[in-house]
Design a protein around this motif. Structure first.
Motif, mmCIF file in Angstrom:
data_model
loop_
_atom_site.group_PDB
_atom_site.id
_atom_site.type_symbol
_atom_site.label_atom_id
_atom_site.label_comp_id
_atom_site.label_asym_id
_atom_site.label_seq_id
_atom_site.Cartn_x
_atom_site.Cartn_y
_atom_site.Cartn_z
ATOM 1 N N VAL A 39 -0.285 -13.592 -29.469
ATOM 2 C CA VAL A 39 -1.351 -13.940 -28.536
ATOM 3 C C VAL A 39 -1.336 -15.433 -28.248
ATOM 4 O O VAL A 39 -1.564 -15.867 -27.111
ATOM 5 N N ARG A 50 -6.297 -18.931 -26.636
ATOM 6 C CA ARG A 50 -6.295 -17.582 -27.203
ATOM 7 C C ARG A 50 -7.648 -16.890 -27.059
ATOM 8 O O ARG A 50 -7.718 -15.672 -26.911
ATOM 9 N N TYR A 54 -8.403 -13.011 -26.025
ATOM 10 C CA TYR A 54 -9.133 -12.087 -26.894
ATOM 11 C C TYR A 54 -10.419 -11.565 -26.260
ATOM 12 O O TYR A 54 -10.881 -10.475 -26.600
ATOM 13 N N LYS A 60 -3.257 -7.077 -29.955
ATOM 14 C CA LYS A 60 -1.982 -7.227 -29.258
ATOM 15 C C LYS A 60 -1.556 -5.909 -28.616
ATOM 16 O O LYS A 60 -0.971 -5.904 -27.521
#
Length: 200
Positions: A39, A50, A54, A60
């Motif tokens: 990620v 990131r 998320y 992932k």
């Protein structure tokens, strides 16, 4: 950063970064493979952080599934639903011209996910389904229209709608071969149309 990050109440998620993130995911999957794609690497390639990734995809696997669905939607969307007056020409018109580089990206992405699927079966099944569904919907629409105008008798449209997309996926992910017009013509002339006519 927790993989279950949530937006503050009332704040709408900005989707303007989605395409860049998914394109970055695809390029890294093709270059590095599933295991080596992180990620953090996706965020760096997409020019974001990131947390932004998320917020959209908590794992992932979810990110990989979304990237393949994005690829399938882009490809299927490139094939404006044709209406030539006959099914064969309609199906042929959905063949999307691609450069060798574009074909190779698809081969590399689906091959690496198929390989990863040997240890993570859920990943293989979900990514395959995500990539297939936009094309299945295109085939389903064309087949239903052909039956509705009386070109072919009614039959198992749902099964036939999966034939071309599934065979194309097998060719890419397992055989590591590009989808050529000649290959698509064989599927149409030797499998789909005979099945609609009710003969082998």
């Amino acid at each position: 950063m927790s993989s279950t990050t949530r937006l503050p109440p009332g704040r709408k998620l900005d989707r303007s970064r989605d395409a860049a993130i998914l394109d970055a995911t695809l390029s890294l999957l093709a270059e590095l493979g599933y295991e080596a794609t992180t990620v953090d690497a996706v965020a760096a390639r997409a020019g974001t952080v990131r947390a932004t990734v998320y917020r959209r995809w908590p794992t992932k696997i979810a990110l990989a599934i979304a990237a393949v669905a994005h690829l399938g939607s882009v490809d299927a969307g490139s094939a404006v639903l044709p209406d030539t007056g006959n099914l064969r020409d309609d199906l042929l018109a959905t063949i999307v011209p691609m450069s060798a580089e574009e074909q190779q990206l698809r081969i590399d992405v689906m091959s690496t996910l198929a390989d990863a699927g040997r240890t993570e079966p859920e990943l293989a099944a979900l990514t395959a389904g995500a990539g297939l569904e936009p094309w299945v919907e295109v085939s389903r629409s064309l087949l239903r229209r052909a039956v509705a105008r009386g070109e072919y008798p009614s039959g198992d449209i749902e099964t036939l709608a999966t034939v071309i997309p599934t065979m194309c996926l097998y060719r890419i992910a397992v055989q590591h071969e590009p989808i050529t017009k000649a290959f698509a013509i064989r599927l149409i002339d030797d499998i789909v149309l005979p099945a609609l006519r009710g003969r082998s």
